[in-house]
Design an enzyme around this catalytic site. Structure first.
Site, short mmCIF file in Angstrom:
data_model
loop_
_atom_site.label_atom_id
_atom_site.label_comp_id
_atom_site.label_asym_id
_atom_site.label_seq_id
_atom_site.Cartn_x
_atom_site.Cartn_y
_atom_site.Cartn_z
N GLU A 1 1.16 1.89 13.14
CA GLU A 1 0.12 1.89 12.10
C GLU A 1 -1.01 1.06 12.67
O GLU A 1 -1.11 -0.14 12.44
CB GLU A 1 0.68 1.30 10.80
CG GLU A 1 -0.21 1.56 9.59
CD GLU A 1 -1.31 0.51 9.46
OE1 GLU A 1 -2.35 0.63 10.16
OE2 GLU A 1 -1.12 -0.41 8.67
N GLU B 1 -10.91 -3.27 14.86
CA GLU B 1 -9.83 -4.05 15.47
C GLU B 1 -9.36 -3.49 16.81
O GLU B 1 -8.65 -4.16 17.56
CB GLU B 1 -8.61 -4.21 14.54
CG GLU B 1 -8.89 -5.08 13.34
CD GLU B 1 -7.65 -5.31 12.48
OE1 GLU B 1 -7.57 -6.36 11.83
OE2 GLU B 1 -6.77 -4.42 12.45
N ASP C 1 0.88 -1.18 0.00
CA ASP C 1 0.00 0.00 0.00
C ASP C 1 0.91 1.23 0.00
O ASP C 1 1.42 1.65 1.03
CB ASP C 1 -0.89 -0.02 1.24
CG ASP C 1 -1.85 1.16 1.30
OD1 ASP C 1 -1.62 2.16 0.59
OD2 ASP C 1 -2.82 1.09 2.09
N HIS D 1 -5.29 -0.03 1.26
CA HIS D 1 -5.79 -1.34 1.69
C HIS D 1 -6.96 -1.20 2.67
O HIS D 1 -7.67 -2.17 2.92
CB HIS D 1 -4.66 -2.18 2.30
CG HIS D 1 -4.30 -1.81 3.70
ND1 HIS D 1 -3.52 -0.70 4.00
CD2 HIS D 1 -4.59 -2.39 4.89
CE1 HIS D 1 -3.36 -0.63 5.31
NE2 HIS D 1 -4.00 -1.64 5.86
#
Length: 585
Positions: A316, A325, A222, A521
């Site tokens: 990240e 998440e 990405d 992504h």
């Protein structure tokens, strides 16, 4: 799933004990009722205010809310003519969405949550306010004028009705949310409830998924993501030279490698998945094991050598729709445990953006596709798609409004509690002809600053377009100088040598995951509408955006979009507030 104000959702009876006799049911119901009355008397001391963390008995809290916030839940319920289910929905609505008392006073009783079973689910476990029965148990007639036998019958009838109401409530909660029995039978006792169940594990699958190669290949390839991190780390020597850096969720260690190249004195790369083993090999293969130390474990559990504090935390952590998440929770733990008081978070800020979207092509591909499969109707396969967010890529031409910010996160100060939120939004249609809105679109913008401070409100995110030489900026080829992108700047006041104020520019590095940028992504998150609506230029769509961690899995998200559509000049505002509910999973 969409709900309007006016429909009333029928109560679904759950015949969970069809083999027991009616006499057994009556006996159990009596026992449950006695237990509940006994329990509620104990729980009164644990009641919490509807508007803050004040705790006391139900009566004390009701009085406290009335004096402090000029709010009386009993008066509101009487004013709106709420039955026991309406009262429960109102209490759970207040606890979940945290409206102001002034806004609650504007309720009419026709709002969507009054007919939604979602608000029958207790926000607080064993909430005494849900079990508290206000009011007088006698008829309005003078007690002295009513025969004793008649008063007893009246009280028995009201008691039986309350039993039935509470039993219906218990059944609805059990049927829709699988929360188990609220009122335990006396034979089981209160000590055998939640504690006997195994602790839920939301982490194992998450960490296992990051042990495989493919997901890391996708992230590194990405170029928007990776080149922006590289551009910030390698292009801001004032931040990284001689710094101690913590890389949270290091994966392959790519950000740690950048930090070491930028001159960091020490880098701690932390990951709880099996990828940490490969990261350690990568570090050694690049002869950087004297700078980078890979630590296998959760950042909540690890220790840094001799109480080390770090100058910079890089991570990240962003997921689909930004917060999917829940990795940000771990990053904030790392900040609170390890970051120096004036340390820098990278990224320093993220913005969650919401807009109107024509996702008709996605609807064709994901939903209408099932209507005719070799001549067979398979539309049942698409029924649940309106309840699940779709992660896909759409073009900039599908945006039907300018986006608005529904959550602005400052990484230096945000808390995990603030990651469950409700915010207002107002979207103005920018179309030049009547167009159907088939989805709300959600994406996020990410900012890095050399000071770690928030960007100025007017700062525009950098958009990376197709065929831009973003990789060459970090890795010049053929000995030629790298092409330079125009960077965003924001001016901060400083002191000149003469003592006067001068403006100094702070470089801001950023990227967007929106439709105007080349796809990342993360793609975009689409909330497809089962009931699309038509807008023309200037139409306003306004409402509230609700986002919180899922009760079934803390790494997933539950989202509600409450919205109303009005035309230009407010001449024909829809009478309905529509509530669309989605899961991001």
């Amino acid at each position: 799933m969409s709900i309007h104000f006016h429909p009333t959702i029928p109560i679904i009876e759950d015949n969970h004990d069809a083999n027991s006799s009616s006499s057994d049911e009556d006996e159990d119901e009596s026992e449950n009722w006695d237990d509940w009355i006994s329990d509620s008397a104990i729980q009164h001391v644990n009641c919490r205010s509807l508007f803050d963390d004040k705790v006391g008995s139900v009566e004390d809290i009701l009085a406290y809310d009335k004096v402090t916030y000029n709010f009386d839940i009993n008066e509101v319920c009487t004013k709106l003519s709420l039955d026991v289910h309406g009262r429960i929905r109102l209490i759970n609505f207040i606890r979940q969405t945290k409206p102001s008392p002034a806004n609650i006073s504007l309720l009419t009783g026709k709002e969507s949550f009054f007919s939604s079973d979602d608000f029958l689910r207790p926000v607080l476990e064993d909430d005494p306010l849900l079990q508290y029965e206000p009011g007088d148990w006698t008829d309005s007639e003078d007690e002295g004028s009513i025969p004793t036998e008649r008063r007893i019958r009246s009280l028995e009838q009201k008691l039986a009705q309350t039993q039935r109401d509470f039993e219906e409530y218990r059944k609805i909660v059990n049927h829709h949310f699988s929360l188990g029995q609220i009122a335990e039978s006396s034979s089981e006792g209160p000590s055998n409830s939640v504690s006997s169940q195994p602790k839920r594990d939301d982490d194992s699958h998450y960490f296992e998924s990051y042990g495989a190669n493919d997901i890391h290949a996708v992230m590194i390839q990405d170029k928007v993501r990776t080149s922006t991190y590289a551009r910030f780390i390698l292009g801001t020597p004032s931040v990284f030279e001689d710094a101690i850096v913590l890389d949270v969720g290091c994966g392959t260690g790519i950000l740690s490698l950048f930090a070491a190249r930028a001159g960091a004195k020490k880098v701690f790369a932390v990951d709880a998945s099996n990828i940490a083993t490969k990261a350690e090999k990568i570090v050694k293969a690049n002869n950087l094991d004297n700078v980078i130390t890979v630590i296998r474990g959760k950042v909540e559990d690890i220790q840094l050598p001799e109480g080390t504090k770090v100058d910079v935390i890089i991570s990240e952590w962003m997921g689909y729709a930004l917060l999917y998440e829940s990795m940000l929770d771990s990053v904030l733990v790392a900040r609170d445990r390890f970051l120096k008081p004036n340390g820098i978070m990278a990224p320093s800020q993220t913005r969650m953006m919401l807009g109107l979207c024509d996702a008709s092509e996605i609807v064709k591909e994901r939903i209408l596709f099932w209507n005719d499969i070799y001549g067979y109707d398979m539309s049942a396969m698409a029924e649940e798609l309106y309840q699940e967010a779709v992660i896909d890529v759409v073009g900039s031409h599908t945006m039907l409004s300018a986006p608005c910010i529904v959550k602005d996160l400052y990484l230096s100060s945000v808390t995990t509690r603030q990651l469950d939120f409700t915010s207002q939004f107002r979207l103005i249609a920018s179309v030049d002809r009547r167009t159907k809105v088939t989805a709300f679109i959600l994406y996020f913008d990410t900012f890095f600053t050399t000071s770690g401070n928030p960007v100025a409100p007017e700062t525009e995110v950098q958009i990376i377009h197709e065929n831009e030489a973003v990789i060459a900026e970090v890795w010049p080829l053929g000995g030629r100088p790298a092409p330079q992108r125009r960077m965003s700047h924001q001016h901060k006041k400083g002191k000149s040598l003469e003592g006067g104020e001068v403006a100094k520019a702070e470089v801001v590095t950023s990227f967007s995951t929106g439709p105007k940028s080349i796809p990342t992504h993360w793609k975009q998150t689409l909330f497809l509408l089962k009931e699309p609506f038509i807008v023309d230029e200037g139409f306003v769509v306004h409402g509230h955006f609700h986002c919180r961690k899922s009760d079934s899995n803390s790494r997933e998200l539950d989202v509600e979009v409450h919205y109303t559509v009005q035309d230009v000049g407010n001449q024909n505002e829809s009478q309905d507030v529509v509530v669309a509910m989605f899961k991001i999973q």
